[in-house]
Design a protein around this motif. Structure first.
Motif, PDB file in Angstrom:
ATOM      1  N   UNK A 235       0.836  -1.193   0.000  1.00 49.41           N
ATOM      2  CA  UNK A 235       0.000   0.000   0.000  1.00 49.41           C
ATOM      3  C   UNK A 235       0.875   1.248   0.000  1.00 49.41           C
ATOM      4  N   UNK A 236       1.861   1.279   0.864  1.00 47.21           N
ATOM      5  CA  UNK A 236       2.735   2.459   0.950  1.00 47.21           C
ATOM      6  C   UNK A 236       3.484   2.700  -0.344  1.00 47.21           C
ATOM      7  N   UNK A 237       3.921   1.626  -0.986  1.00 48.02           N
ATOM      8  CA  UNK A 237       4.693   1.792  -2.225  1.00 48.02           C
ATOM      9  C   UNK A 237       3.846   2.321  -3.364  1.00 48.02           C
ATOM     10  N   UNK A 238       2.513   2.227  -3.239  1.00 48.86           N
ATOM     11  CA  UNK A 238       1.634   2.707  -4.296  1.00 48.86           C
ATOM     12  C   UNK A 238       1.322   4.183  -4.216  1.00 48.86           C
ATOM     13  N   UNK A 239       1.670   4.823  -3.104  1.00 52.67           N
ATOM     14  CA  UNK A 239       1.374   6.249  -2.951  1.00 52.67           C
ATOM     15  C   UNK A 239       2.249   7.045  -3.918  1.00 52.67           C
ATOM     16  N   UNK A 240       1.666   7.937  -4.713  1.00 55.28           N
ATOM     17  CA  UNK A 240       2.475   8.678  -5.696  1.00 55.28           C
ATOM     18  C   UNK A 240       3.516   9.573  -5.033  1.00 55.28           C
ATOM     19  N   UNK A 241       4.585   9.799  -5.743  1.00 53.67           N
ATOM     20  CA  UNK A 241       5.644  10.664  -5.230  1.00 53.67           C
ATOM     21  C   UNK A 241       5.245  12.129  -5.299  1.00 53.67           C
ATOM     22  N   UNK A 242       4.416  12.468  -6.276  1.00 54.92           N
ATOM     23  CA  UNK A 242       4.021  13.861  -6.459  1.00 54.92           C
ATOM     24  C   UNK A 242       2.712  14.159  -5.746  1.00 54.92           C
ATOM     25  N   UNK A 243       2.436  15.437  -5.635  1.00 52.47           N
ATOM     26  CA  UNK A 243       1.185  15.926  -5.052  1.00 52.47           C
ATOM     27  C   UNK A 243       0.371  16.596  -6.157  1.00 52.47           C
ATOM     28  N   UNK A 244      -0.964  16.692  -5.942  1.00 48.59           N
ATOM     29  CA  UNK A 244      -1.805  16.281  -4.823  1.00 48.59           C
ATOM     30  C   UNK A 244      -2.066  14.769  -4.824  1.00 48.59           C
ATOM     31  N   UNK A 245      -2.383  14.244  -3.644  1.00 49.69           N
ATOM     32  CA  UNK A 245      -2.651  12.810  -3.483  1.00 49.69           C
ATOM     33  C   UNK A 245      -4.050  12.523  -2.918  1.00 49.69           C
ATOM     34  N   UNK A 246      -4.595  13.486  -2.188  1.00 48.24           N
ATOM     35  CA  UNK A 246      -5.873  13.221  -1.516  1.00 48.24           C
ATOM     36  C   UNK A 246      -7.039  13.352  -2.484  1.00 48.24           C
ATOM     37  N   UNK A 247      -7.149  14.491  -3.125  1.00 47.30           N
ATOM     38  CA  UNK A 247      -8.288  14.750  -4.009  1.00 47.30           C
ATOM     39  C   UNK A 247      -8.065  14.212  -5.413  1.00 47.30           C
ATOM     40  N   UNK A 248      -6.829  14.138  -5.836  1.00 42.49           N
ATOM     41  CA  UNK A 248      -6.479  13.508  -7.111  1.00 42.49           C
ATOM     42  C   UNK A 248      -5.257  12.636  -6.885  1.00 42.49           C
ATOM     43  N   UNK A 249      -4.947  11.775  -7.838  1.00 45.45           N
ATOM     44  CA  UNK A 249      -3.880  10.797  -7.656  1.00 45.45           C
ATOM     45  C   UNK A 249      -2.595  11.252  -8.355  1.00 45.45           C
ATOM     46  N   UNK A 250      -1.973  12.284  -7.794  1.00 45.84           N
ATOM     47  CA  UNK A 250      -0.715  12.749  -8.357  1.00 45.84           C
ATOM     48  C   UNK A 250      -0.889  13.911  -9.321  1.00 45.84           C
ATOM     49  N   UNK A 251       0.216  14.513  -9.662  1.00 50.04           N
ATOM     50  CA  UNK A 251       0.234  15.746 -10.459  1.00 50.04           C
ATOM     51  C   UNK A 251      -0.437  15.585 -11.811  1.00 50.04           C
ATOM     52  N   UNK A 252      -0.364  14.416 -12.404  1.00 52.55           N
ATOM     53  CA  UNK A 252      -0.895  14.225 -13.754  1.00 52.55           C
ATOM     54  C   UNK A 252      -2.364  13.832 -13.793  1.00 52.55           C
ATOM     55  N   UNK A 253      -2.979  13.717 -12.641  1.00 54.63           N
ATOM     56  CA  UNK A 253      -4.398  13.339 -12.575  1.00 54.63           C
ATOM     57  C   UNK A 253      -5.227  14.624 -12.589  1.00 54.63           C
ATOM     58  N   UNK A 254      -5.542  15.093 -13.777  1.00 60.70           N
ATOM     59  CA  UNK A 254      -6.207  16.377 -13.936  1.00 60.70           C
ATOM     60  C   UNK A 254      -7.726  16.237 -13.856  1.00 60.70           C
TER      61      UNK A 254
END
Length: 814
Positions: A113-132
């Motif tokens: 689970x921890x390894x799946x967390x994206x390195x970039x932000x945002x993470x809560x409302x979207x899944x990483x910088x590229x999740x527009x």
């Protein structure tokens, strides 16, 4: 059922699974009684070898909480396990069985689970910088969010001083409650401002939203975590989460000083929650605020700070294991929610959002794996029908006269996630009958917008067929209906007999019932939840005396998880449905040092179409006692004490009831609470509640004390003027026979004879018996396969259908 050991205590007292239990899931979660101490650690061994030898043995050491998830599928067969506090002796050996029928529930280890967390932000409302999400800004939900965000721009940034109540109470207790509510209101206000600003920025990129959100978070960051904002866990959790939202959403735009300031302030609050939870919450029967909101806020906060705050990994690992081990904490495989319809709303986002992050980062789908999620649709349909009041169980259900928009939102989301068409039907009915506007509902709004927009809805017919009743046995509620698909024509009776007892927002209401017609309350519990420790709540609305239940010597059920009940039988056909609750252990608790001596309380309830309810009670106690049979109404109730009948009417519908007993009894009727309700929740931002002391309370009490008593009540419900006469006769065997329309009801009342409840249609198409060795139907005898079972035979579409059910045991603790 004789008095016995409680099913649930405040904290788990015996290891589970044990005693050869056939576990529901593979892999099963192991739990055991926790040992107090800040530095306590545990070791666990599990094996197919009783000596814990060989390659099937699993060893886990240094566990911080009293739970263990193997995170791997176990072979079919018998398994042994034991545990110990690290450095001490092993416990006794427990065992359980894995069968072929065990449902697969193999979740990944926390590290995945921890390894799946994206390195970039945002993470809560979207899944990483590229999740527009800017392409969603024209959706109706997005427009509602943007309107809220724009409104916030014109509002003043709140400070700790805004936690001061705007009014004074009449005494210290009222002032204390007003102060507490004002602090909680501050937390909700902050969240109601920061959340749409963060969402609005992601949808549009408007910098004014960003700047206002950052300014607000920086204000909160300077608040004392051990001061006013930390004095109420709801506000503490929202402060933590709102700062984490800003830290995460605007991470790339924050200065290093702002990042450091926010991270430090967030970590102080998160670490306080973590330290107070570990080696405690996993063993506690329920910690309502944790499961309602704070665990979800803590989980998302850990995601935001992961790889920044050194402790975030252990926060997340614990929260991940805790959720998988205990959720849904107040449900079961068959759906239901033990705390009731009002407080279920507060759990909706936790139950949906945490599994979504787990699936997103690991691929493991908890929602698809756990049957509760699919079966919860039945609980909503039967216990909180469209355009109907709720079933009456749990605090604040007196405020629910129809399902709020949050229910439509939850059903909409679950329809797409589970592909259960019942959720679609329910959501459609709320929209059609109640004109529900989901865009104005914040619960799961962002989730709908972001996560389910591209998911398909299962197809559903507006004319779905539903059975007469539904039982959520693990939660401990059941409901019977004459027409569950059409609220306007429906007669509903709900009953509670729950292993959870009375705890938190759960009331002391084992073996009580509530009757509604057309979604309106006819015979229904009374009183109000003013505040948790308010005299009216403690002395009336939470007490058994406010319910359609039974008192012994004027005493009700203790306020304790140990004062439990359960459903032992449930049987239904096309014209008749039956449920039996056992509340023999509901009038005792070691925790509260109460024992009112009841040794038997079996309540049988039968619903007969088109509108007859039969209630048959068997009561026994250790010593002679006065027994009080209770029924309540929110409207004017009339009593005819000569004929032992009572009447309540609502909007052209009338309920006419009659009571019989093995003992002569007297009546008492009142329209005043024994403990009055007081108005004082009128501070800014909170609507004033109106408490009307005009509800009606009817009580029948035996004239002479007796250790055994039986009650029989028959209640007809229908349109004004439609009531049929009660035709009463006595048979030679001491049986009271009542004939109403097409139904003949035989019940044995004298306690020196075996109990009997036998019902048949005069037209000869239905026969039911709660007891006995056999029934006769269409000149045939049906004995069944279970000794002493309840039996039902019906003629359906020209064919005889026979069914039976004996007493079933309690469901095991999970």
């Amino acid at each position: 059922m004789a008095q016995g050991k409680a099913i649930y205590n405040m904290f788990l007292e015996e290891p589970v699974p044990a005693n050869g239990t056939k576990v529901l899931f593979n892999a099963p979660v192991l739990r055991w009684p926790y040992q107090k101490g800040k530095q306590v650690r545990y070791d666990v061994q599990i094996s197919q070898n009783k000596n814990f030898e060989g390659n099937t043995t699993i060893l886990a050491q240094g566990l911080i909480g009293a739970i263990f998830n193997p995170h791997k599928s176990l072979a079919v067969g018998t398994w042994y396990w034991h545990y110990k506090v690290s450095g001490k002796d092993w416990s006794a050996i427990q065992q359980f069985n894995i069968t072929e029928k065990a449902l697969p529930m193999v979740s990944p280890l926390p590290d995945k689970f921890l390894s799946g967390i994206p390195q970039t932000h945002p993470r809560i409302l979207v899944n990483g910088r590229n999740d527009m999400v800017t392409h969603l800004s024209h959706q109706s939900d997005a427009k509602a969010i943007l309107a809220e965000a724009a409104s916030v721009l014109g509002q003043t940034i709140l400070t700790e001083a805004d936690a001061t109540p705007s009014s004074k109470g009449e005494n210290d207790n009222q002032d204390k409650k007003l102060n507490s509510d004002a602090i909680v209101a501050l937390g909700y206000s902050i969240n109601g401002m920061i959340l749409p600003l963060c969402q609005g920025y992601l949808l549009t990129g408007i910098k004014a939203y960003r700047d206002k959100a950052i300014a607000m978070a920086m204000e909160v960051a300077h608040w004392d975590a051990k001061g006013v904002s930390g004095s109420r866990d709801f506000t503490d959790g929202m402060c933590m989460y709102d700062m984490a939202l800003v830290f995460d959403t605007f991470y790339d735009d924050l200065s290093q000083i702002q990042k450091d300031t926010l991270q430090k302030a967030i970590a102080i609050r998160a670490s306080q929650f973590y330290k107070s939870w570990i080696n405690s919450i996993e063993s506690k029967v329920l910690s309502g605020h944790v499961w309602q909101l704070i665990l979800n806020e803590f989980f998302k906060t850990g995601i935001a700070l992961y790889n920044h705050e050194p402790d975030a990994a252990k926060w997340l690992s614990y929260a991940y294991e805790l959720f998988l081990a205990r959720s849904p904490v107040l449900g079961g495989e068959d759906g239901g929610w033990a705390e009731g319809a009002y407080y279920f709303q507060m759990n909706m986002e936790t139950l949906v959002e945490i599994p979504t992050y787990i699936k997103q980062y690991t691929g493991f789908d908890f929602i698809q794996s756990h049957p509760w999620y699919r079966n919860q649709a039945d609980w909503m349909i039967y216990h909180f029908p469209p355009a109907s009041s709720a079933d009456g169980y749990g605090d604040n259900t007196e405020e629910l006269f129809e399902p709020p928009a949050s229910y439509a939102s939850f059903a909409n989301v679950m329809a797409k996630l589970t592909q259960n068409p019942k959720y679609v039907w329910y959501a459609n009915q709320l929209t059609k009958q109640q004109k529900t506007d989901l865009t104005k509902e914040p619960v799961l709004r962002w989730f709908r917008l972001k996560n389910t927009g591209n998911l398909s809805m299962p197809t559903v017919s507006d004319t779905m067929h539903f059975a007469m009743g539904n039982l959520s046995k693990e939660a401990g509620v059941a409901a019977l209906h004459t027409d569950p698909s059409n609220t306007k024509k429906d007669l509903m009776i709900a009953m509670r007999a729950s292993p959870f007892g009375a705890y938190g927002h759960i009331l002391a209401d084992q073996n009580t019932f509530n009757i509604l017609f057309g979604g309106k309350r006819l015979f229904y519990r009374t009183g109000y939840k003013v505040a948790m420790d308010d005299p009216h709540r403690l002395g009336w609305s939470k007490h058994t005396k406010s319910m359609n239940g039974v008192l012994i010597n004027g005493q009700g059920q203790p306020y304790s998880a140990e004062a439990y009940g359960y459903f032992s039988r449930f049987l239904q056909g096309e014209k008749l449905a039956y449920m039996k609750g056992d509340a023999s252990t509901a009038y005792q608790s070691v925790e509260t040092k109460e024992d009112y001596g009841i040794t038997k309380f079996d309540r049988h309830i039968v619903l007969l179409k088109p509108g007859i309810i039969v209630i048959y009670d068997e009561l026994e106690s250790k010593t002679e006692a006065n027994w009080s049979w209770l029924i309540h109404s929110l409207k004017d109730m009339k009593l005819d004490s000569v004929h032992n009948t009572f009447i309540s009417s609502i909007e052209g519908v009338k309920g006419v009831g009659k009571l019989w007993s093995s003992q002569s009894f007297t009546w008492n009727i009142s329209n005043k609470f024994e403990v009055p309700a007081v108005i004082y929740r009128n501070y800014k931002g909170m609507r004033t509640k109106k408490y009307e002391d005009t509800q009606w309370h009817l009580k029948a009490t035996n004239k002479e004390k007796n250790s055994q008593v039986r009650f029989l009540s028959i209640i007809q419900v229908g349109k004004e003027g439609s009531a049929l006469p009660f035709k009463e006769t006595k048979t030679g065997e001491g049986i009271t026979r009542i004939t109403i329309g097409d139904w003949q009801i035989d019940a044995t009342l004298p306690y020196n004879q075996a109990p009997q409840l036998h019902i048949q249609s005069v037209s000869g198409n239905t026969v039911f018996a709660a007891y006995g060795s056999d029934i006769r139907f269409k000149e045939q005898s049906y004995s069944g396969k279970i000794a002493g079972s309840s039996k039902l035979a019906e003629m359906i579409n020209g064919k005889i259908k026979f069914s039976e059910m004996g007493d079933e045991p309690l469901s095991p603790i999970r």
